[in-house]
Design a protein around this motif. Sequence first.
Motif, PDB file in Angstrom:
ATOM      1  N   LEU A  31       0.818  -1.325  -0.131  1.00  0.00           N
ATOM      2  CA  LEU A  31       0.253   0.125   0.060  1.00  0.00           C
ATOM      3  C   LEU A  31       0.867   1.227   0.038  1.00  0.00           C
ATOM      4  CD1 LEU A  31      -1.204  -2.184   2.251  1.00  0.00           C
ATOM      5  CD2 LEU A  31      -3.182  -0.685   2.021  1.00  0.00           C
ATOM      6  N   ILE A  32       0.079   2.451  -0.301  1.00  0.00           N
ATOM      7  CA  ILE A  32       0.930   3.733  -0.248  1.00  0.00           C
ATOM      8  C   ILE A  32       0.083   4.723   0.420  1.00  0.00           C
ATOM      9  CG2 ILE A  32      -0.098   4.671  -2.400  1.00  0.00           C
ATOM     10  CD1 ILE A  32       2.710   5.764  -2.987  1.00  0.00           C
ATOM     11  N   SER A  33       0.768   5.496   1.210  1.00  0.00           N
ATOM     12  CA  SER A  33       0.131   6.670   1.862  1.00  0.00           C
ATOM     13  C   SER A  33       0.883   7.992   1.732  1.00  0.00           C
ATOM     14  CB  SER A  33      -0.091   6.165   3.302  1.00  0.00           C
ATOM     15  OG  SER A  33       1.254   6.401   3.948  1.00  0.00           O
ATOM     16  N   GLY A  34       0.431   8.946   1.992  1.00  0.00           N
ATOM     17  CA  GLY A  34       1.099  10.256   2.198  1.00  0.00           C
ATOM     18  C   GLY A  34       1.359  11.166   0.656  1.00  0.00           C
ATOM     19  N   LEU A  35       0.485  10.716  -0.321  1.00  0.00           N
ATOM     20  CA  LEU A  35       0.380  11.288  -1.346  1.00  0.00           C
ATOM     21  C   LEU A  35      -0.004  12.740  -1.475  1.00  0.00           C
ATOM     22  CD1 LEU A  35      -1.547   8.819  -3.597  1.00  0.00           C
ATOM     23  CD2 LEU A  35       0.949   9.357  -3.943  1.00  0.00           C
ATOM     24  N   ASN A  36      -0.594  13.122  -0.386  1.00  0.00           N
ATOM     25  CA  ASN A  36      -0.906  14.618   0.062  1.00  0.00           C
ATOM     26  C   ASN A  36       0.120  15.544   0.355  1.00  0.00           C
ATOM     27  OD1 ASN A  36      -1.039  13.007   2.295  1.00  0.00           O
ATOM     28  ND2 ASN A  36      -2.075  14.551   3.484  1.00  0.00           N
ATOM     29  N   ASN A  37       1.481  14.467   0.570  1.00  0.00           N
ATOM     30  CA  ASN A  37       2.612  15.632   0.819  1.00  0.00           C
ATOM     31  C   ASN A  37       3.293  16.014  -0.411  1.00  0.00           C
ATOM     32  OD1 ASN A  37       3.319  15.437   3.659  1.00  0.00           O
ATOM     33  ND2 ASN A  37       3.709  13.308   3.670  1.00  0.00           N
ATOM     34  N   ILE A  38       2.991  15.810  -1.638  1.00  0.00           N
ATOM     35  CA  ILE A  38       3.183  16.417  -2.906  1.00  0.00           C
ATOM     36  C   ILE A  38       2.504  17.550  -3.166  1.00  0.00           C
ATOM     37  CG2 ILE A  38       3.273  15.744  -5.190  1.00  0.00           C
ATOM     38  CD1 ILE A  38       3.242  12.740  -4.602  1.00  0.00           C
ATOM     39  N   SER A  39       3.146  18.449  -3.602  1.00  0.00           N
ATOM     40  CA  SER A  39       2.524  19.852  -3.977  1.00  0.00           C
ATOM     41  C   SER A  39       3.241  20.337  -5.357  1.00  0.00           C
ATOM     42  CB  SER A  39       2.582  20.904  -3.207  1.00  0.00           C
ATOM     43  OG  SER A  39       3.899  21.043  -2.467  1.00  0.00           O
ATOM     44  N   PHE A  40       2.622  20.799  -6.165  1.00  0.00           N
ATOM     45  CA  PHE A  40       3.151  21.623  -7.394  1.00  0.00           C
ATOM     46  C   PHE A  40       3.562  23.111  -7.122  1.00  0.00           C
ATOM     47  CE2 PHE A  40       1.624  17.699  -8.831  1.00  0.00           C
ATOM     48  CZ  PHE A  40       2.376  17.244  -9.841  1.00  0.00           C
ATOM     49  N   ILE A  41       4.701  23.721  -7.446  1.00  0.00           N
ATOM     50  CA  ILE A  41       4.875  25.064  -6.926  1.00  0.00           C
ATOM     51  C   ILE A  41       5.483  25.744  -8.349  1.00  0.00           C
ATOM     52  CG2 ILE A  41       5.800  24.498  -4.605  1.00  0.00           C
ATOM     53  CD1 ILE A  41       8.549  24.532  -5.450  1.00  0.00           C
ATOM     54  N   SER A  42       5.511  26.880  -8.410  1.00  0.00           N
ATOM     55  CA  SER A  42       5.706  27.935  -9.226  1.00  0.00           C
ATOM     56  C   SER A  42       7.200  27.872  -9.685  1.00  0.00           C
ATOM     57  CB  SER A  42       4.974  29.459  -9.335  1.00  0.00           C
ATOM     58  OG  SER A  42       5.818  29.870  -7.910  1.00  0.00           O
ATOM     59  N   CYS A  43       8.122  27.336  -8.859  1.00  0.00           N
ATOM     60  CA  CYS A  43       9.491  27.078  -9.207  1.00  0.00           C
ATOM     61  C   CYS A  43       9.551  26.521 -10.877  1.00  0.00           C
ATOM     62  CB  CYS A  43      10.211  26.454  -8.259  1.00  0.00           C
ATOM     63  SG  CYS A  43      11.930  25.949  -8.725  1.00  0.00           S
ATOM     64  N   LYS A  44      10.389  27.335 -11.682  1.00  0.00           N
ATOM     65  CA  LYS A  44      10.209  26.816 -13.051  1.00  0.00           C
ATOM     66  C   LYS A  44      11.821  26.618 -13.316  1.00  0.00           C
ATOM     67  CE  LYS A  44       5.868  28.378 -14.162  1.00  0.00           C
ATOM     68  NZ  LYS A  44       4.939  29.245 -15.055  1.00  0.00           N
ATOM     69  N   PRO A  45      12.661  25.705 -12.803  1.00  0.00           N
ATOM     70  CA  PRO A  45      13.961  25.935 -13.109  1.00  0.00           C
ATOM     71  C   PRO A  45      14.291  25.199 -14.482  1.00  0.00           C
ATOM     72  CG  PRO A  45      13.585  23.917 -11.869  1.00  0.00           C
ATOM     73  CD  PRO A  45      12.378  24.850 -11.832  1.00  0.00           C
ATOM     74  N   THR A  46      15.510  25.752 -15.093  1.00  0.00           N
ATOM     75  CA  THR A  46      16.322  25.224 -16.345  1.00  0.00           C
ATOM     76  C   THR A  46      17.019  24.122 -15.844  1.00  0.00           C
ATOM     77  OG1 THR A  46      15.391  27.019 -17.528  1.00  0.00           O
ATOM     78  CG2 THR A  46      17.017  25.595 -18.533  1.00  0.00           C
ATOM     79  N   ILE A  47      17.124  23.060 -16.346  1.00  0.00           N
ATOM     80  CA  ILE A  47      18.037  21.868 -15.883  1.00  0.00           C
ATOM     81  C   ILE A  47      18.772  21.181 -16.870  1.00  0.00           C
ATOM     82  CG2 ILE A  47      18.270  19.597 -14.711  1.00  0.00           C
ATOM     83  CD1 ILE A  47      15.425  20.259 -13.444  1.00  0.00           C
ATOM     84  N   ARG A  48      20.320  21.420 -17.004  1.00  0.00           N
ATOM     85  CA  ARG A  48      21.016  21.078 -17.848  1.00  0.00           C
ATOM     86  C   ARG A  48      22.110  20.096 -17.442  1.00  0.00           C
ATOM     87  NH1 ARG A  48      25.669  23.394 -20.177  1.00  0.00           N
ATOM     88  NH2 ARG A  48      25.540  24.907 -18.496  1.00  0.00           N
ATOM     89  N   VAL A  49      22.513  19.115 -18.237  1.00  0.00           N
ATOM     90  CA  VAL A  49      23.558  18.112 -17.976  1.00  0.00           C
ATOM     91  C   VAL A  49      24.817  18.517 -18.836  1.00  0.00           C
ATOM     92  CG1 VAL A  49      24.407  15.852 -17.641  1.00  0.00           C
ATOM     93  CG2 VAL A  49      22.132  16.325 -17.158  1.00  0.00           C
ATOM     94  N   ALA A  50      25.899  18.738 -17.877  1.00  0.00           N
ATOM     95  CA  ALA A  50      26.954  19.219 -18.846  1.00  0.00           C
ATOM     96  C   ALA A  50      27.886  17.945 -18.650  1.00  0.00           C
ATOM     97  CB  ALA A  50      27.525  20.354 -18.298  1.00  0.00           C
ATOM     98  N   GLY A  51      28.247  17.359 -19.766  1.00  0.00           N
ATOM     99  CA  GLY A  51      29.380  16.550 -19.862  1.00  0.00           C
ATOM    100  C   GLY A  51      30.820  16.757 -20.755  1.00  0.00           C
ATOM    101  N   THR A  52      31.250  16.182 -21.359  1.00  0.00           N
ATOM    102  CA  THR A  52      32.454  16.487 -22.168  1.00  0.00           C
ATOM    103  C   THR A  52      32.096  16.984 -23.593  1.00  0.00           C
ATOM    104  OG1 THR A  52      32.378  14.110 -23.173  1.00  0.00           O
ATOM    105  CG2 THR A  52      34.022  14.566 -21.333  1.00  0.00           C
TER     106      THR A  52
END
Length: 356
Positions: free
Chosen positions: A204-225
Amino acid sequence: MTLTFSKTLGLLFALFLMGWSPYSFSMYCTAVKGSNAPVISIDAPIKVPATVKAGTVIWRSTTSTYTQLRCDSSESGLKVNIYGDNANFYWDPNSVIPGLDKSLEVGITYRNIDYPLYNGYGLRIGPALTCTPFCNPGETNQNFLRRNVYIGSNLDVTFQVYVKATGLPPPASGKITNSGTYLLFKVGGDKELNAVPPGNFGGLISGLNNISFISCKPTIRVAGTSGSTLSFGSISQRNAAVGKIEKQLPFSINVDMSGADNGQACAGTTMQATFSTTFPMRDGTTLMPASDSGFGIVLSQAASPNTPIVMNKVVNLGLVNGTVVQNRFIAGLKWLSTKPKVGPFNASATVDVTFK
């Protein structure tokens, strides 16, 4: 005399069928150790960027292993094993998943593969009963004159629970309101899709109500070689020694939160990353180009290069206290054999970033 025999036979046959009702021969799978109905809980707030892409892992539980899950038939001695010899996951037996918030997908990770949960579907775990002396495993004995004994066995079941974004909009408030405890699966026999005994092992699962969507809108980039790619160049197989890290390359995950519409939603949160892959893995930490490649790639944080990152496990990246955050990592090529395959190779991993 003939009439009497016919009536007696009919009565005996009716009683025999009643004794062989499907429910009587269900496979019972229960936990020898620990809870028979473990609840996997999201016990801390999770903040998800409102622009999160569909398929992004929002949360994944630690790996849960339940040893000595005992599966056995409900009868002993003479019986027809109409449910087969294997134990299976049966997803969403109470059809609760469609009632959860549409912005979330809840599923099970088993053997490094993510499975969404659809009622009416399942997944085979493995053999749970052995049959003796007249039948082979998996055979249904239709000869009532034989006496077959189905002997239960213990299984070790290891799984994770995940929550992903579906790409559908969350509630207007951003907060998930599913505050209950929800049955995700039950374990039963081969043909028990709609007849799994209620006392069988289930998660079973519980605690889904601990999830919230926020207005933070980051740009995520992975930088390799080269962009998000790491090129190890030419490496000689003559150096191969099992367990040796032959070469390491740095890479980073850069999170830019300087956009004008971010406000202060990102500040003060803790950033987390989860790495996953669809390539074969060894020991949960080494991703391989192929299962027989003889080498693989191990990831680690730059601050602890000798501690490999476990795939599908949350890695805390620290508190967000600025508009641009750079997290440094290392990828190492590790020999798994003294005779690795030669030639070009590629392998990939996905990183999902969330906040809490």
